[in-house]
Each structure stands twice: as C-alpha cells, then as structure tokens.
Design a protein around this motif. Sequence first.
Motif, mmCIF file in Angstrom:
data_model
loop_
_atom_site.group_PDB
_atom_site.id
_atom_site.type_symbol
_atom_site.label_atom_id
_atom_site.label_comp_id
_atom_site.label_asym_id
_atom_site.label_seq_id
_atom_site.Cartn_x
_atom_site.Cartn_y
_atom_site.Cartn_z
ATOM 1 N N ASP A 55 0.847 -1.200 0.000
ATOM 2 C CA ASP A 55 0.000 0.000 0.000
ATOM 3 C C ASP A 55 0.875 1.240 0.000
ATOM 4 O OD1 ASP A 55 0.928 0.337 2.560
ATOM 5 O OD2 ASP A 55 -0.919 -0.311 3.521
ATOM 6 N N LYS A 56 0.207 2.370 0.017
ATOM 7 C CA LYS A 56 0.944 3.614 -0.101
ATOM 8 C C LYS A 56 1.899 3.821 1.071
ATOM 9 C CE LYS A 56 0.957 8.424 -0.619
ATOM 10 N NZ LYS A 56 0.914 9.170 0.609
ATOM 11 N N ILE A 57 1.507 3.276 2.235
ATOM 12 C CA ILE A 57 2.320 3.488 3.426
ATOM 13 C C ILE A 57 3.655 2.764 3.319
ATOM 14 C CG2 ILE A 57 2.349 3.232 5.942
ATOM 15 C CD1 ILE A 57 0.293 5.204 4.596
ATOM 16 N N THR A 58 3.612 1.560 2.712
ATOM 17 C CA THR A 58 4.884 0.872 2.570
ATOM 18 C C THR A 58 5.665 1.458 1.394
ATOM 19 O OG1 THR A 58 3.626 -0.831 1.456
ATOM 20 C CG2 THR A 58 4.328 -1.302 3.701
ATOM 21 N N ASP A 59 4.943 2.124 0.494
ATOM 22 C CA ASP A 59 5.616 2.806 -0.598
ATOM 23 C C ASP A 59 5.990 4.195 -0.090
ATOM 24 O OD1 ASP A 59 6.645 3.302 -3.031
ATOM 25 O OD2 ASP A 59 4.726 3.601 -4.053
ATOM 26 N N LYS A 60 6.990 4.210 0.799
ATOM 27 C CA LYS A 60 7.227 5.410 1.596
ATOM 28 C C LYS A 60 7.723 6.607 0.792
ATOM 29 C CE LYS A 60 8.598 2.881 5.742
ATOM 30 N NZ LYS A 60 9.833 2.470 6.440
ATOM 31 N N LYS A 61 8.331 6.335 -0.353
ATOM 32 C CA LYS A 61 8.907 7.468 -1.073
ATOM 33 C C LYS A 61 7.843 8.431 -1.568
ATOM 34 C CE LYS A 61 9.470 5.109 -5.509
ATOM 35 N NZ LYS A 61 8.622 3.961 -5.139
ATOM 36 N N ASN A 62 6.565 7.989 -1.521
ATOM 37 C CA ASN A 62 5.478 8.887 -1.897
ATOM 38 C C ASN A 62 4.985 9.718 -0.716
ATOM 39 O OD1 ASN A 62 5.337 8.207 -4.570
ATOM 40 N ND2 ASN A 62 3.977 6.483 -4.187
ATOM 41 N N VAL A 63 5.556 9.499 0.457
ATOM 42 C CA VAL A 63 5.075 10.202 1.643
ATOM 43 C C VAL A 63 5.959 11.423 1.917
ATOM 44 C CG1 VAL A 63 4.688 10.015 4.128
ATOM 45 C CG2 VAL A 63 4.121 8.080 2.636
ATOM 46 N N ASN A 64 5.333 12.598 1.863
ATOM 47 C CA ASN A 64 6.053 13.845 2.124
ATOM 48 C C ASN A 64 5.822 14.294 3.550
ATOM 49 O OD1 ASN A 64 7.242 14.489 -0.380
ATOM 50 N ND2 ASN A 64 5.220 15.076 -1.160
ATOM 51 N N ILE A 65 6.895 14.447 4.291
ATOM 52 C CA ILE A 65 6.770 14.870 5.686
ATOM 53 C C ILE A 65 7.313 16.284 5.832
ATOM 54 C CG2 ILE A 65 7.474 14.374 8.067
ATOM 55 C CD1 ILE A 65 7.581 11.425 7.347
ATOM 56 N N LEU A 66 6.492 17.167 6.425
ATOM 57 C CA LEU A 66 6.942 18.534 6.696
ATOM 58 C C LEU A 66 7.313 18.638 8.165
ATOM 59 C CD1 LEU A 66 7.305 21.530 5.797
ATOM 60 C CD2 LEU A 66 4.947 21.905 6.572
ATOM 61 N N ILE A 67 8.530 19.119 8.423
ATOM 62 C CA ILE A 67 9.009 19.283 9.784
ATOM 63 C C ILE A 67 9.050 20.774 10.100
ATOM 64 C CG2 ILE A 67 11.025 18.963 11.281
ATOM 65 C CD1 ILE A 67 11.386 16.555 8.862
ATOM 66 N N ILE A 68 8.286 21.182 11.105
ATOM 67 C CA ILE A 68 8.281 22.590 11.508
ATOM 68 C C ILE A 68 9.054 22.654 12.816
ATOM 69 C CG2 ILE A 68 6.856 24.630 11.946
ATOM 70 C CD1 ILE A 68 4.550 23.231 10.477
ATOM 71 N N GLU A 69 10.270 23.117 12.739
ATOM 72 C CA GLU A 69 11.223 23.021 13.857
ATOM 73 C C GLU A 69 12.286 24.098 13.672
ATOM 74 O OE1 GLU A 69 13.215 22.547 16.752
ATOM 75 O OE2 GLU A 69 12.266 20.562 16.728
ATOM 76 N N ASP A 70 12.482 24.935 14.704
ATOM 77 C CA ASP A 70 13.423 26.038 14.537
ATOM 78 C C ASP A 70 14.868 25.664 14.844
ATOM 79 O OD1 ASP A 70 12.521 25.793 17.206
ATOM 80 O OD2 ASP A 70 13.318 27.778 17.670
ATOM 81 N N GLU A 71 15.070 24.614 15.619
ATOM 82 C CA GLU A 71 16.444 24.241 15.949
ATOM 83 C C GLU A 71 17.048 23.486 14.775
ATOM 84 O OE1 GLU A 71 18.070 22.287 19.907
ATOM 85 O OE2 GLU A 71 16.090 23.212 20.154
ATOM 86 N N ILE A 72 17.990 24.133 14.129
ATOM 87 C CA ILE A 72 18.483 23.637 12.844
ATOM 88 C C ILE A 72 19.053 22.228 12.931
ATOM 89 C CG2 ILE A 72 20.707 24.857 13.114
ATOM 90 C CD1 ILE A 72 18.935 24.489 9.751
ATOM 91 N N ALA A 73 19.754 21.925 14.040
ATOM 92 C CA ALA A 73 20.372 20.590 14.157
ATOM 93 C C ALA A 73 19.293 19.504 14.191
ATOM 94 C CB ALA A 73 21.235 20.513 15.410
ATOM 95 N N ILE A 74 18.214 19.771 14.933
ATOM 96 C CA ILE A 74 17.119 18.788 15.010
ATOM 97 C C ILE A 74 16.394 18.713 13.671
ATOM 98 C CG2 ILE A 74 14.925 18.218 16.136
ATOM 99 C CD1 ILE A 74 15.998 19.469 18.680
ATOM 100 N N ALA A 75 16.117 19.899 13.091
ATOM 101 C CA ALA A 75 15.375 19.952 11.832
ATOM 102 C C ALA A 75 16.101 19.181 10.739
ATOM 103 C CB ALA A 75 15.160 21.408 11.410
ATOM 104 N N GLN A 76 17.379 19.471 10.581
ATOM 105 C CA GLN A 76 18.163 18.799 9.543
ATOM 106 C C GLN A 76 18.304 17.316 9.862
ATOM 107 O OE1 GLN A 76 19.230 20.209 6.490
ATOM 108 N NE2 GLN A 76 19.401 17.977 6.177
ATOM 109 N N GLY A 77 18.477 17.020 11.156
ATOM 110 C CA GLY A 77 18.585 15.615 11.577
ATOM 111 C C GLY A 77 17.332 14.836 11.213
ATOM 112 N N LEU A 78 16.158 15.482 11.418
ATOM 113 C CA LEU A 78 14.896 14.803 11.103
ATOM 114 C C LEU A 78 14.721 14.583 9.598
ATOM 115 C CD1 LEU A 78 12.450 16.497 13.645
ATOM 116 C CD2 LEU A 78 13.058 14.070 13.547
#
Length: 240
Positions: free
Chosen positions: A2-25
């Motif tokens: 299913d789409k969930i296992t086809d992960k490359k189609n899943v876009n995740i937006l990270i709203i995070e101001d701490e750059i190290a965490i944001a980039q890490g995520l």
Amino acid sequence: MDKITDKKNVNILIIEDEIAIAQGLVDLCEYKGYRGEFVQDGALGLQKALSGKYDLIILDLMLPGLDGFSVCNGIREKDREIPIIILSAKTSENDIIEGLNLGADDYISKPFSVEQLFARVQAVLRRSHKTVNPDEVLKIGDLEVRFRDFMGKKGNETLEFTRKEIEILQYLWTHCNRVIPRHELLQEVWGYENAEAVDTRTVDIHITKLRKKIEDDSSRPKYLTTLRGEGYQLNSLDEV
Ligand code: CA
C-alpha cells in the motif's frame, strides 16, 4: 503493497526552529525512506502545511513567528485530515492535552527515540488512510458530492455516482491538490497488491466517466485534471 509501505510517496513537513534537530529529522526521514523537508518559522510552517503537498506534519511547539499550538489550530481550521505529530520539549500534561485537544494525532517528548518517532509516524499514517468519513461532503465551486448516498449536484443538476466513482472521489478528495499516480489509485481504491502489473486503463475509464458528470466540459477538465505521465489531481480551485 500500500501507499504506506511505498514510503517514497510520503512527504513529511518538519516545523522546527532548531536547525540541528530539523536537519537531523530530514536526514532520518530520508534514511527511513520518506521524503522530508523542514521550515524553521511557525507562520511559514502553517502556510506550507496547508499547501496540500504534505502527508504528515511533525511540529515543534516553541517556534518563532507563530507558536506550535497556534500552528496546529490553524492547520485544523482548514484541514481535518492531515496527520500532525507534536514533537516538543514541553512535556507537562497540560501541554500534551492542549496539543491533542487542538487536533494533533500524537505527542512525543524531546529528547526522543528515533525508532519510537518513526513507529508513531507509520501508525499515524496508517490510521489516517483508514478513516475516511462517509458523512463528509466534497465541495468545489458549484460541485457537491455526498459520499454517504452516492449523490451530488452541480448547480441545479442532480448527479448520481457508482460506488467505485465515489471511492475514487473520496481518495482524491482526501489527497486534494496532490498528483495521484494511477498505480496508487489501483492500490488504494481497487486494492491491487501489484498495481504496476495491472492495466491502468481501468482507472482512465473511470476518470473519463467521472469527468462527464462533474466537469462543465469533460474535454477541458478543471476539477479533475491529468498530469501527463504522472497521474490525476483533484483541484480545490481556491488554491489556483
Ligand atoms: Ca523550538
């Protein structure tokens, strides 16, 4: 698959101001097979979250521009479907309750375990794909479709749909303003395991039938458009 296992189609937006965490995520998303993108400002994050481009939001609470609670509230005023996971160093029970009351799907405390975070991401995505509300009504311009009784109207004209047409419209409506590849429709609406091997004309035929019902001119569609070689997209029109 299913789409969930086809992960490359899943876009995740990270709203995070701490750059190290944001980039890490973002790196972790990619490592886990998803697509990740971050934004450091709350107001900008809200704007992006409502763009229709994302499947899941990971949201920090202490943010410049607009705090995370307001971002969460702002998203839920316009979009009840998109999964939101709050990821915050604010760990009091009141904060957690407030986050969940505002419509977040989950709340994870910092510091967090990577495995736990992605287990939640997977679970929330799975849940969000199962909970299509039959009482929901699709409304775009003068078009209205009721999923419950397969009926709709366009201006003064009454429309009748088949079950499959309704299932297609529900799926596209849940992912409004996003291009949906044919094989994804085959997997999610028809339930084919190996959609790549299935003739995609069955999708095209249904789309053509749908267009005859919902479009002013089915040869020049505006609600349900084709992106050549990519797939179909249902447009909410207020975005364009
Ligand atoms: Ca922060």
